[in-house]
Design a protein around this motif. Sequence first.
Motif, PDB file in Angstrom:
ATOM      1  N   ARG A   1      -3.365  -2.751   7.799  1.00 10.06           N
ATOM      2  CA  ARG A   1      -2.408  -2.207   8.758  1.00 10.06           C
ATOM      3  C   ARG A   1      -1.522  -1.165   8.079  1.00 10.06           C
ATOM      4  NH1 ARG A   1       1.192  -6.347  12.069  1.00 10.06           N
ATOM      5  NH2 ARG A   1      -0.919  -6.821  12.859  1.00 10.06           N
ATOM      6  N   PRO A   2      -1.434   0.026   8.619  1.00 12.63           N
ATOM      7  CA  PRO A   2      -0.540   1.036   8.034  1.00 12.63           C
ATOM      8  C   PRO A   2       0.917   0.599   8.164  1.00 12.63           C
ATOM      9  CG  PRO A   2      -2.118   2.020   9.570  1.00 12.63           C
ATOM     10  CD  PRO A   2      -2.195   0.538   9.769  1.00 12.63           C
ATOM     11  N   HIS A   3       1.756   1.104   7.285  1.00 14.52           N
ATOM     12  CA  HIS A   3       3.181   0.793   7.343  1.00 14.52           C
ATOM     13  C   HIS A   3       3.890   1.639   8.385  1.00 14.52           C
ATOM     14  CE1 HIS A   3       3.298  -1.970   3.919  1.00 14.52           C
ATOM     15  NE2 HIS A   3       2.324  -1.219   3.440  1.00 14.52           N
TER      16      HIS A   3
ATOM     17  N   TRP B   1      -5.419   2.251   6.514  1.00 14.32           N
ATOM     18  CA  TRP B   1      -6.217   2.056   7.729  1.00 14.32           C
ATOM     19  C   TRP B   1      -7.707   2.141   7.427  1.00 14.32           C
ATOM     20  CZ3 TRP B   1      -9.244   5.979  10.095  1.00 14.32           C
ATOM     21  CH2 TRP B   1      -9.901   5.552  11.254  1.00 14.32           C
ATOM     22  N   LEU B   2      -8.111   3.111   6.621  1.00 13.18           N
ATOM     23  CA  LEU B   2      -9.530   3.260   6.296  1.00 13.18           C
ATOM     24  C   LEU B   2     -10.038   2.034   5.535  1.00 13.18           C
ATOM     25  CD1 LEU B   2     -11.908   5.269   6.542  1.00 13.18           C
ATOM     26  CD2 LEU B   2     -11.270   6.138   4.275  1.00 13.18           C
TER      27      LEU B   2
ATOM     28  N   LEU C   1      -7.758   6.145  17.123  1.00 12.20           N
ATOM     29  CA  LEU C   1      -8.385   5.514  15.952  1.00 12.20           C
ATOM     30  C   LEU C   1      -9.782   5.026  16.323  1.00 12.20           C
ATOM     31  CD1 LEU C   1      -5.400   3.411  14.540  1.00 12.20           C
ATOM     32  CD2 LEU C   1      -6.064   5.767  13.993  1.00 12.20           C
ATOM     33  N   PRO C   2     -10.812   5.593  15.708  1.00 11.68           N
ATOM     34  CA  PRO C   2     -12.170   5.159  16.026  1.00 11.68           C
ATOM     35  C   PRO C   2     -12.493   3.837  15.332  1.00 11.68           C
ATOM     36  CG  PRO C   2     -12.230   6.826  14.315  1.00 11.68           C
ATOM     37  CD  PRO C   2     -10.794   6.691  14.732  1.00 11.68           C
ATOM     38  N   GLU C   3     -13.538   3.197  15.795  1.00 14.29           N
ATOM     39  CA  GLU C   3     -14.005   1.966  15.151  1.00 14.29           C
ATOM     40  C   GLU C   3     -14.610   2.319  13.794  1.00 14.29           C
ATOM     41  OE1 GLU C   3     -17.071  -1.763  15.973  1.00 14.29           O
ATOM     42  OE2 GLU C   3     -16.605  -0.310  17.559  1.00 14.29           O
ATOM     43  N   LEU C   4     -14.318   1.491  12.808  1.00 12.90           N
ATOM     44  CA  LEU C   4     -14.842   1.714  11.455  1.00 12.90           C
ATOM     45  C   LEU C   4     -16.017   0.786  11.191  1.00 12.90           C
ATOM     46  CD1 LEU C   4     -11.465   1.913   9.493  1.00 12.90           C
ATOM     47  CD2 LEU C   4     -12.926   3.835  10.167  1.00 12.90           C
TER      48      LEU C   4
ATOM     49  N   SER D   1       0.815  -1.207   0.000  1.00 10.83           N
ATOM     50  CA  SER D   1       0.000   0.000   0.000  1.00 10.83           C
ATOM     51  C   SER D   1       0.851   1.261   0.000  1.00 10.83           C
ATOM     52  CB  SER D   1      -0.942   0.001   1.212  1.00 10.83           C
ATOM     53  OG  SER D   1      -0.210  -0.073   2.420  1.00 10.83           O
ATOM     54  N   ALA D   2       2.118   1.158   0.387  1.00 12.42           N
ATOM     55  CA  ALA D   2       2.991   2.328   0.350  1.00 12.42           C
ATOM     56  C   ALA D   2       3.222   2.806  -1.081  1.00 12.42           C
ATOM     57  CB  ALA D   2       4.322   2.018   1.017  1.00 12.42           C
TER      58      ALA D   2
END
Length: 240
Positions: A224-226, A219-220, A233-236, A157-158
């Motif tokens: 997992r973000p790098h 994340w959205l 971070l709120p629950e999605l 994703s990067a």
Amino acid sequence: MAESGGLLRGPEVWAYVLDGHERLRIALAELTEGKERGASRLPGWTRAHVLSHIEGIGRALTRQARYALKGELIEVYDGGRPARDAGIEAGAVRSAAELAAAVTAALAEAEAVWGSVGDADWDRPVRYRDGDLLGALHCWWRELEVHTADAGLETCSAAWPRELCLHLFDFLAPRAPAGLTLVESDGPVRYTFGTADGTEDPAGRPPVVRGRLTDLAAWLAGRRPHQRLDGLLPELGPWP
């Protein structure tokens, strides 16, 4: 106020898709035998499952385009979700070489069909979400890029282009609590989802999350973000 990537024109999306095809081909060249059995970034799925899904959704969305160009409508998958799931499981037993060949063939098929879509064709109706060809191509862009990253091969994703990240913000907005603001830590983007609905941080403010654009988009999208994101971070919600 939300900064939006907007809905790109068909040729613009197609150019990004072709870039994604090429990066996936490069990644597939590194898929040595046995590596396909390794865990992907999706819980419960091996790399073989992810690659099988990329092949299947690629062919399914290409089929949407092929029939739309003939003025016909067809379901995304014959047999619906159960057939989709069964196809992924059946395809996941293949070897690395077989999977690479199948995905490569699906990319070639996509290029042959989508490459023939003209400027006047993008609003042709399709069964996918009862939308049009442009919406179906946006779907293939999302599926291609997100699941290529899930496979954990050469790309991740990067490597997502900024335009994809902004598109994911728009498309995945229903997942976000109203009032959430995403702030790009190394760029100009500040994106706020709707209006505050009472979802607040401990200080009583709507949540603000900061990070690199690609990490915010990952994340959205439930990945997992790098690099670490700053903020609570709120629950999605579920994928729309």
